[in-house]
Design an enzyme around this catalytic site. Sequence first.
Site, short mmCIF file in Angstrom:
data_model
loop_
_atom_site.label_atom_id
_atom_site.label_comp_id
_atom_site.label_asym_id
_atom_site.label_seq_id
_atom_site.Cartn_x
_atom_site.Cartn_y
_atom_site.Cartn_z
N HIS A 67 21.09 26.07 1.73
CA HIS A 67 22.03 24.85 2.91
C HIS A 67 21.80 23.26 2.13
O HIS A 67 23.24 22.90 2.76
CB HIS A 67 21.23 24.56 3.95
CG HIS A 67 21.34 23.77 4.84
ND1 HIS A 67 22.20 24.80 6.20
CD2 HIS A 67 21.31 22.09 5.31
CE1 HIS A 67 22.62 23.36 6.70
NE2 HIS A 67 22.35 22.33 7.24
N GLU A 68 21.12 23.06 2.09
CA GLU A 68 21.24 21.15 1.02
C GLU A 68 21.92 20.78 -0.17
O GLU A 68 22.84 20.28 0.34
CB GLU A 68 20.11 20.82 0.75
CG GLU A 68 19.26 20.71 2.19
CD GLU A 68 19.99 19.41 2.85
OE1 GLU A 68 20.07 18.95 3.07
OE2 GLU A 68 19.83 19.93 4.40
N HIS A 71 25.74 21.49 0.80
CA HIS A 71 26.39 19.77 1.04
C HIS A 71 26.24 18.89 -0.11
O HIS A 71 27.96 18.35 -0.29
CB HIS A 71 25.44 19.10 2.04
CG HIS A 71 25.00 19.68 3.39
ND1 HIS A 71 25.77 19.43 4.32
CD2 HIS A 71 23.72 20.33 4.30
CE1 HIS A 71 25.53 20.00 5.30
NE2 HIS A 71 24.34 20.36 5.16
N ASP A 166 23.44 18.14 11.06
CA ASP A 166 24.77 18.58 10.64
C ASP A 166 26.06 18.57 11.78
O ASP A 166 27.54 17.68 11.85
CB ASP A 166 24.88 19.68 9.71
CG ASP A 166 24.48 19.92 8.35
OD1 ASP A 166 23.82 18.25 8.36
OD2 ASP A 166 23.94 20.97 7.98
#
Length: 375
Positions: A67-68, A71, A166
């Site tokens: 997930h990170e 980003h 987010d």
Amino acid sequence: MRKSFKLITVFDIPIEINYTWFIVLGLVVFSLAARVFPLTNPEAGATSHWIMAFITATLFFSSLLAHELAHSLIAKKNKLPISGITLFIFGGVAHMEDEPHSPKEEFQVAIAGPIMSFFLALVFFGLAQLSYNLAYPNTILTMINHLVFLNLAVGVFNLIPGFPLDGGRVFRSILWHFYKDLKKATAIASAFGKGFAFFIITLGILYVFTPGLTVSGIWFIFIGIFLLEAAELSYRHVVMNKLLGGTKVESLMTKEVITVPANMPLDKLLDNYFFKYRHASFPVLEGDNILGLVTFHDVKEVPQDKWSTTTAREAMEPVRKDLIIHKNTEAMDALAKLASNGIGRRLVIEHAKLIGILSRKDIMRLFEFKAEIEK
């Protein structure tokens, strides 16, 4: 001692684990092994439940890392520098060294994380169907089903329009596009973030007094407090960036620097400098040459009976990269650099000569003056 340690580097992005992460890892593993899996798979023994819990937790945190990374990779694609990713007690965070330059960049970077979580949920859902069709053991199907749910939960939670989640950043990007004002957009998105944080805290308080939900309630309260502080800090950062934008270290630094000679004993250093000027550190010079920075902590590290025979040179922090800052560094970048070395001061050196010293107070004093004028 560092609060985090480096694990690996992925796509030139350092991945670190904060020591608080082990707390949540233990809680997740314990919760799955002692409460969840005994209900879903009572036929499996206790040992199997713990193995299932550890595997599920490891894959879940790998999903958070993905997930990170989503980003981070989109940020790098938009020329936004990423200094690393840290896994900690409340999940993970990608460290962007700069704010997005446009609403479009903000939207792309923010939405990438939830999209990755939903994609992983879809992948695990496909694996669950495959496992079912191939008649894999129920233990495997249970673990995969939990990973589907956990990734869906992460994706949905992060789409809540409360800054700095987010969803809050997506919301801010829309407001930024509409109002053409980052500060105003951040103020509104942060207000939503604080509202959501108070809701989580209230829910946590109610859970604390509900039988069987006390631990969950305490956890909700901590998450709410974290989100509340994060929303406030994020807004403050944007305000500071606006007020201090374009300000360079050269205009902030102290130019008349009080220095100490390298051969001065620590007992005299205390009496003649630390107690007299009440600064936390002093540059150490030998002639015109800058050798390092001696701090009050450095002095305390030396046994008191050796202060009269130990010099500033022997106790100081030698000049190194994280003790120096260039005079043309922007104020906000300087603030981040000051926080990174654990001392709160940096030497400004030009042509091997000391021309000034910068402290966090120098920057914050200017910010407070400008903020007062803006009121």
